[in-house]
Design an enzyme around this catalytic site. Structure first.
Site, PDB file in Angstrom:
ATOM      1  NE  ARG A   4       0.161   1.216   3.509  1.00  0.00           N
ATOM      2  CZ  ARG A   4       1.096   2.107   3.705  1.00  0.00           C
ATOM      3  NH1 ARG A   4       2.371   1.757   3.645  1.00  0.00           N
ATOM      4  NH2 ARG A   4       0.803   3.365   3.966  1.00  0.00           N
ATOM      5  N   GLY A   5       0.256   2.378  -0.235  1.00  0.00           N
ATOM      6  CA  GLY A   5       1.001   3.598  -0.472  1.00  0.00           C
ATOM      7  C   GLY A   5       1.101   3.812  -1.968  1.00  0.00           C
TER       8      GLY A   5
ATOM      9  NE  ARG B  98      -6.442   0.590  -2.078  1.00  0.00           N
ATOM     10  CZ  ARG B  98      -5.913   1.139  -0.992  1.00  0.00           C
ATOM     11  NH1 ARG B  98      -4.643   0.933  -0.696  1.00  0.00           N
ATOM     12  NH2 ARG B  98      -6.635   1.906  -0.202  1.00  0.00           N
TER      13      ARG B  98
ATOM     14  CD  GLN C 163      -3.615   2.575   6.899  1.00  0.00           C
ATOM     15  OE1 GLN C 163      -4.224   3.043   7.866  1.00  0.00           O
ATOM     16  NE2 GLN C 163      -4.166   2.477   5.702  1.00  0.00           N
TER      17      GLN C 163
ATOM     18  CG  ASP D 269      -3.196   7.628  -1.759  1.00  0.00           C
ATOM     19  OD1 ASP D 269      -2.981   6.462  -2.127  1.00  0.00           O
ATOM     20  OD2 ASP D 269      -3.027   8.010  -0.595  1.00  0.00           O
TER      21      ASP D 269
ATOM     22  CG  ASN E 139      -2.844  11.369   2.571  1.00  0.00           C
ATOM     23  OD1 ASN E 139      -2.242  10.508   1.920  1.00  0.00           O
ATOM     24  ND2 ASN E 139      -2.546  11.630   3.828  1.00  0.00           N
TER      25      ASN E 139
END
Length: 347
Positions: free
Chosen positions: A48-49, A91, A198, A239, A249
């Site tokens: 992720r990220g 995603r 997270q 993001d 984000n």
């Protein structure tokens, strides 16, 4: 200092990912040999990220076509397009995903003179180049961001825009690592970041392993620590950045930005240029992923609310550009007017 956690590796013609859903309790690396496996790893957030998603997807394209049965070059290019379209569904919010897939697709469409074997090799080279570029971009972001920091300051961050969200250094955490190299003592406060935590499971973990002073707080403590004067700056990743400077984000970022504005605390966004989407005019046009209700009410295998509860679980929110002090990219620091100045990055 403990052994560094490496989120993405390419080994033995396979993508090796650190399963971040198991952190901080287990350190498990998993190998992927298919596009379907990479799609699932992205969707369930083993990786992720935004930057890390983009790099993983690039390798996923190669994995999706490397066993393609020899036929015509045109059929191979169609297969590349199909795999890219498939991975794009994993995603919807992180623009790096689409940026990386567009680069991979362009390799095929721009090199139609190559044989299928040569195209496969070229796709792998491009994925590796995207991987290498990310590390250098992150360090450059850190160097620019460090000009806004000073020894001893308190810094709040939200979610994980760290080395675990990229290939090295992270974006929002890059200046923290570089400050450590300089011998500075920053005091980092990490929001736990509901519902997937997270900030506590990832950011606190990686900073602690690097010997960086980090304190975990719950999301609803941010106002308190700001009011106590513990926070000199906020820095987050993102993001997607819209053309006007609106920032998508992790959910909760909007609230942090509002608090920072109220307390006159600079609010910085660390953004590699691939996350800047000039095709999206404002944050209103950014698609916001909604995730399963279980993340909110059954996070640890036990219900924290009635099982039948209605749940709204957007994974991201949009911070308006008015709340953003500066956007820090690998090319430099961008301030308002964002519509004009973001364009200059690409001229």
């Amino acid at each position: 200092m403990e052994e560094q956690l490496i989120p993405i590796q390419w080994k033995d013609d396979a993508l090796v990912l650190l399963d971040q859903t198991l952190l901080p309790n287990e350190v498990v690396y998993e190998s992927f040999n298919t596009a379907e496996g990479v799609w699932d790893a992205i969707q369930v957030m083993k990786v992720r990220g935004a930057p890390a998603i983009g790099v993983s997807a690039a390798y996923g394209v190669y994995l999706g076509v490397k066993e393609f049965v020899e036929s015509t070059e045109a059929e191979f290019i169609d297969e590349v397009k199909r795999v890219c379209a498939y991975l794009a569904t994993s995603r919807p919010t992180a623009v790096n995903l689409f940026w990386a897939l567009e680069r991979m697709e362009s390799v095929a469409t721009d090199h139609t003179h190559l044989s299928i074997t040569q195209l496969k090799d070229r796709l792998l080279e491009e994925a590796k180049e995207i991987h290498r570029e990310d590390e250098e971009i992150n360090r450059q972001i850190g160097e620019h961001a460090l000009t806004l920091f000073h020894d001893g300051m308190g810094v709040l961050t939200h979610c994980n825009a760290g080395a675990l969200a990229t290939t090295k250094y992270g974006t929002a955490t890059a200046p923290m690592y570089l400050a450590k190299e300089k011998g500075w003592d920053l005091k980092i406060y990490s929001d736990e970041t509901r519902p997937r935590l997270q900030g506590s499971t990832l950011t606190a973990l990686e900073l602690q392993r690097a010997g960086i002073d980090v304190t975990v707080i719950t999301d609803n403590m941010a106002a308190m620590v700001m009011s106590q004067g513990k926070i000199d700056a906020v820095i987050v990743g993102c993001d997607r950045v819209a053309a006007n400077g609106d920032v998508a984000n992790k959910i909760g970022t909007l609230g942090v930005s509002i608090l920072a504005k109220y307390y006159n605390i600079p609010f910085y966004v660390a953004a590699p240029t691939p996350t800047i989407d000039l095709k999206t005019p404002t944050g209103k046009e950014i698609p916001i992923e909604e995730r399963d209700a279980s993340e909110v009410i059954n996070r640890f295998g036990q219900y924290s609310a009635p099982k039948e509860s209605k749940v709204y679980n957007p994974a991201f929110d949009v911070t308006p550009h008015e709340n953003v002090t500066a956007i820090i990219t690998e090319k430099g620091i961008v301030k308002a007017p964002f519509t004009e100045n973001l364009k200059k990055l690409f001229q």
